[in-house]
Design an enzyme around this catalytic site. Structure first.
Site, PDB file in Angstrom:
ATOM      1  N   THR A 177     -26.660  -5.429  12.279  1.00 15.14           N
ATOM      2  CA  THR A 177     -27.519  -5.070  11.149  1.00 15.14           C
ATOM      3  C   THR A 177     -26.690  -4.805   9.902  1.00 15.14           C
ATOM      4  O   THR A 177     -25.661  -4.131   9.953  1.00 15.14           O
ATOM      5  CB  THR A 177     -28.339  -3.809  11.493  1.00 15.14           C
ATOM      6  OG1 THR A 177     -29.094  -4.073  12.684  1.00 15.14           O
ATOM      7  CG2 THR A 177     -29.271  -3.438  10.357  1.00 15.14           C
TER       8      THR A 177
ATOM      9  N   CYS B 114      -2.747   4.092   7.010  1.00 15.37           N
ATOM     10  CA  CYS B 114      -2.756   3.319   8.257  1.00 15.37           C
ATOM     11  C   CYS B 114      -1.780   3.879   9.290  1.00 15.37           C
ATOM     12  O   CYS B 114      -1.883   3.574  10.478  1.00 15.37           O
ATOM     13  CB  CYS B 114      -2.408   1.861   7.971  1.00 15.37           C
ATOM     14  SG  CYS B 114      -3.471   1.090   6.738  1.00 15.37           S
TER      15      CYS B 114
ATOM     16  N   GLN C 163      -5.382  -2.961  -2.453  1.00 14.52           N
ATOM     17  CA  GLN C 163      -4.710  -2.057  -3.396  1.00 14.52           C
ATOM     18  C   GLN C 163      -4.879  -2.449  -4.861  1.00 14.52           C
ATOM     19  O   GLN C 163      -4.536  -1.668  -5.751  1.00 14.52           O
ATOM     20  CB  GLN C 163      -3.213  -1.989  -3.067  1.00 14.52           C
ATOM     21  CG  GLN C 163      -2.900  -1.536  -1.660  1.00 14.52           C
ATOM     22  CD  GLN C 163      -3.371  -0.136  -1.376  1.00 14.52           C
ATOM     23  OE1 GLN C 163      -3.294   0.739  -2.241  1.00 14.52           O
ATOM     24  NE2 GLN C 163      -3.858   0.106  -0.166  1.00 14.52           N
TER      25      GLN C 163
ATOM     26  N   SER D 130     -11.556  -3.270   0.008  1.00 14.82           N
ATOM     27  CA  SER D 130     -12.157  -2.096   0.635  1.00 14.82           C
ATOM     28  C   SER D 130     -12.740  -1.194  -0.449  1.00 14.82           C
ATOM     29  O   SER D 130     -12.061  -0.884  -1.431  1.00 14.82           O
ATOM     30  CB  SER D 130     -11.113  -1.330   1.449  1.00 14.82           C
ATOM     31  OG  SER D 130     -11.708  -0.268   2.155  1.00 14.82           O
TER      32      SER D 130
ATOM     33  N   ASN E 276       0.793  -1.221   0.000  1.00 12.18           N
ATOM     34  CA  ASN E 276       0.000   0.000   0.000  1.00 12.18           C
ATOM     35  C   ASN E 276       0.830   1.278   0.000  1.00 12.18           C
ATOM     36  O   ASN E 276       0.268   2.366  -0.120  1.00 12.18           O
ATOM     37  CB  ASN E 276      -0.953   0.009   1.199  1.00 12.18           C
ATOM     38  CG  ASN E 276      -0.226  -0.187   2.515  1.00 12.18           C
ATOM     39  OD1 ASN E 276       0.786  -0.879   2.583  1.00 12.18           O
ATOM     40  ND2 ASN E 276      -0.733   0.406   3.571  1.00 12.18           N
TER      41      ASN E 276
END
Length: 262
Positions: free
Chosen positions: A131, A219, A73, A93, A45
């Site tokens: 949920t 990060c 990535q 992601s 990354n």
């Protein structure tokens, strides 16, 4: 890895070379009769190096060891196929391919045993209680559909823009280093170090001129330590401190690259 170590697991960290590339032979050599998981990110990354996960996955399969790859990535930027990668688990992601923030997905190959992430209800096949985030899930799926449909168009364009940026930086800046593998890399990633210049100073100067860059990975935002990725690649700390990352996306243009260079 550190969390697992604190929980009593033996963790073996495999080294990388000067390009941030993991050798499949080193992975093979690190396997013991107690190895329960192999984890290698599909692409780094920070420096953008694409790892040989296909071969590493084959090694894991030969030894009957589950293999996880972090494909955050790469998915949406290059073709990714779980069978070709020989992975049992794969993480993505949404925000990396222009989907909503705060939502991701984990591919789990049928038959792979994993503990539930969150106890309580039986949602997500009894693996993650709570949920469902319907808007996030639909947004992720639709964004991935768009991104995968554009790869053949966007990938060569991003590679060309990154090449234009690298060539221009090399002509203009002395003592510059380009980090990561020169060929096996994520489209649009340009990671540099400038010897004798602090990365944070470059970041602030570029920000004042309306250019968005990063001095590390998201990060590690807020950390003043040199990048652990660059240190693992054998870079001296004083050089690693002078690093910044340019990330080009589908909406960037040649004019914007030229603006950065000027």
């Amino acid at each position: 890895a550190e969390i697992l170590r604190k929980r009593g697991f033996d963790v073996t960290l495999v080294p990388v070379d000067g390009c941030g590339w993991v050798s499949p032979d080193d992975v093979r050599g690190a396997i013991t009769d107690k190895t329960t998981l192999i984890s290698v990110m599909h692409a780094n990354n920070e420096v953008g190096t694409i790892e040989p996960v296909e071969e590493i996955g084959r090694i894991a399969k030969e030894h009957g060891i589950p293999f996880y790859t972090d494909a955050v990535q790469t998915v949406g930027k290059i073709p990714v196929n779980v069978d070709a990668l020989n992975c049992d688990l794969l993480g993505i992601s949404a925000h990396k391919f222009h989907g909503p923030k705060g939502v991701g997905a984990l591919y789990v190959r049928r038959g792979t045993r994993i503990e539930r992430f969150m106890a309580g209800g039986g949602q997500e096949f009894n693996r993650r209680a709570g949920t469902h985030n319907i808007a996030g899930i639909v947004g992720l799926a639709k964004a991935l559909e768009f991104a995968n449909g554009e790869i053949e168009e966007t990938r060569p364009r991003l590679e060309a823009l990154a090449g234009r940026l690298r060539e221009g930086l090399e002509r203009r800046i002395e003592r510059i280093r380009f980090n990561g593998h020169p060929e096996r890399r994520v489209p649009g990633n340009v990671h540099i170090c400038v010897e004798g210049v602090e990365g944070e100073a470059m970041l602030l100067c570029l920000d004042m001129n309306r250019v968005c860059v990063s001095s590390g990975s998201a990060c590690t935002t807020g950390s003043l330590d040199p990048s652990h990725v660059l240190l693992a690649m054998g870079m001296p700390p004083e050089v690693a401190h002078g690093s910044i990352r340019f990330t080009l996306g589908r909406d960037n243009t040649e004019a914007e690259v030229d603006y950065v260079l000027d």
